[in-house]
Motif scaffolding. Structure first.
Motif, mmCIF file in Angstrom:
data_model
loop_
_atom_site.group_PDB
_atom_site.id
_atom_site.type_symbol
_atom_site.label_atom_id
_atom_site.label_comp_id
_atom_site.label_asym_id
_atom_site.label_seq_id
_atom_site.Cartn_x
_atom_site.Cartn_y
_atom_site.Cartn_z
ATOM 1 N N ALA A 193 -6.550 -3.760 0.695
ATOM 2 C CA ALA A 193 -5.113 -3.508 0.588
ATOM 3 C C ALA A 193 -4.408 -4.174 1.750
ATOM 4 O O ALA A 193 -4.933 -4.216 2.867
ATOM 5 N N SER A 194 -3.218 -4.690 1.472
ATOM 6 C CA SER A 194 -2.403 -5.251 2.548
ATOM 7 C C SER A 194 -1.098 -4.479 2.626
ATOM 8 O O SER A 194 -0.603 -3.949 1.632
ATOM 9 N N ASP A 195 -0.568 -4.416 3.825
ATOM 10 C CA ASP A 195 0.701 -3.745 4.063
ATOM 11 C C ASP A 195 1.212 -4.207 5.417
ATOM 12 O O ASP A 195 0.431 -4.656 6.259
ATOM 13 N N ARG A 196 2.514 -4.095 5.618
ATOM 14 C CA ARG A 196 3.105 -4.473 6.905
ATOM 15 C C ARG A 196 2.776 -3.464 7.992
ATOM 16 O O ARG A 196 2.726 -3.794 9.163
ATOM 17 N N ARG A 197 2.585 -2.217 7.595
ATOM 18 C CA ARG A 197 2.438 -1.122 8.559
ATOM 19 C C ARG A 197 0.970 -0.859 8.889
ATOM 20 O O ARG A 197 0.215 -0.390 8.050
ATOM 21 N N ALA A 233 0.822 -1.212 0.000
ATOM 22 C CA ALA A 233 0.000 0.000 0.000
ATOM 23 C C ALA A 233 0.857 1.263 0.000
ATOM 24 O O ALA A 233 0.555 2.227 0.699
ATOM 25 N N GLY A 234 1.893 1.267 -0.812
ATOM 26 C CA GLY A 234 2.729 2.454 -0.967
ATOM 27 C C GLY A 234 2.116 3.417 -1.969
ATOM 28 O O GLY A 234 0.898 3.436 -2.185
ATOM 29 N N ILE A 246 -11.769 1.515 2.292
ATOM 30 C CA ILE A 246 -11.516 0.170 1.778
ATOM 31 C C ILE A 246 -11.219 -0.799 2.915
ATOM 32 O O ILE A 246 -10.934 -0.390 4.037
ATOM 33 N N GLY A 247 -11.243 -2.082 2.589
ATOM 34 C CA GLY A 247 -10.817 -3.090 3.536
ATOM 35 C C GLY A 247 -9.302 -3.159 3.586
ATOM 36 O O GLY A 247 -8.635 -2.874 2.586
ATOM 37 N N THR A 248 -8.764 -3.514 4.725
ATOM 38 C CA THR A 248 -7.316 -3.627 4.870
ATOM 39 C C THR A 248 -6.964 -4.853 5.694
ATOM 40 O O THR A 248 -7.788 -5.351 6.472
ATOM 41 N N THR A 249 -5.734 -5.320 5.507
ATOM 42 C CA THR A 249 -5.225 -6.449 6.282
ATOM 43 C C THR A 249 -3.705 -6.409 6.281
ATOM 44 O O THR A 249 -3.103 -5.944 5.314
ATOM 45 N N GLU A 298 -0.316 1.450 10.708
ATOM 46 C CA GLU A 298 -0.682 2.866 10.621
ATOM 47 C C GLU A 298 -0.992 3.266 9.180
ATOM 48 O O GLU A 298 -1.874 4.088 8.930
ATOM 49 N N ARG A 299 -0.293 2.678 8.220
ATOM 50 C CA ARG A 299 -0.568 2.962 6.800
ATOM 51 C C ARG A 299 -1.941 2.421 6.419
ATOM 52 O O ARG A 299 -2.712 3.083 5.720
ATOM 53 N N LEU A 300 -2.260 1.234 6.876
ATOM 54 C CA LEU A 300 -3.563 0.639 6.576
ATOM 55 C C LEU A 300 -4.689 1.450 7.203
ATOM 56 O O LEU A 300 -5.733 1.661 6.570
ATOM 57 N N ALA A 301 -4.484 1.926 8.418
ATOM 58 C CA ALA A 301 -5.503 2.753 9.071
ATOM 59 C C ALA A 301 -5.730 4.034 8.279
ATOM 60 O O ALA A 301 -6.878 4.478 8.107
#
Length: 179
Positions: free
Chosen positions: A34-38, A10-11, A51-54, A40-43
């Motif tokens: 969207a998926s991401d390691r961070r 999610a960059g 959108i949904g995030t994980t 805070e980025r997903l929030a």
């Protein structure tokens, strides 16, 4: 386009695709995860776009009929190690990881999924980009058209033979950012 889309990474490119998909009117927030390691980025993305995030890439893959790999090239091995057994033959994989061939991705995926390699450029963040794209060994005309529709939300596309993708990366991918 009514496909459910999973964006792994999610960059800047991932966010540009999310914004483009939503502004096209062909997708709603419920169609995108969207998926991401961070976390805070997903929030941030969840709040901005709804959108949904994980943080779990395999969960992201299960969401989408279209899976976009938008991680840095040095992270793709780890990502494919996480999701290679989760991807199914009926999914289309679009990779924007620079320098990573469709064959390299196909080798890390258990199913014969369609892989399309794409090299977008920086103007995509304002929906004025242009992207070269090439299909892998399992990609059909429908898969290429799907990738073109995806990238059409952030600019234009041109199909090129995969052996020219490194040149596309050097000239088109980096050129606009340089200038």
């Amino acid at each position: 386009m009514s496909e459910r889309v999973a964006i792994l990474g999610a960059g800047k490119i991932g966010e540009a695709l999310i914004a483009g998909l939503l502004s096209s009117g062909e997708h709603g927030p419920e169609d995108i995860v969207a998926s991401d390691r961070r976390s805070e980025r997903l929030a941030e993305l969840s709040e901005r776009f709804g959108i949904g995030t994980t943080q779990d890439n395999a969960t992201g893959v299960q969401h989408g009929s279209l899976v976009v790999i938008a991680v840095k090239p040095q992270d793709i091995g780890e990502l494919l190690g996480e999701v290679g057994t989760t991807i199914s033959a009926d999914q289309t994989i679009v990779s924007v990881a620079a320098g990573i061939t469709t064959g390299a991705i196909e080798q890390r995926i258990d199913a014969p999924a369609a892989v399309v390699r794409v090299m977008p450029n920086a103007p995509m963040t304002v929906h004025e980009g242009i992207a070269g794209l090439a299909g892998g060994s399992h990609a059909t005309e429908a898969d290429l058209a799907l990738a073109e529709r995806l990238l059409g939300c952030v600019g234009a596309t041109v199909r090129v033979p995969e052996h020219t993708m490194d040149a596309v990366t050097a000239v088109s991918g980096s050129g606009p950012a340089y200038f």
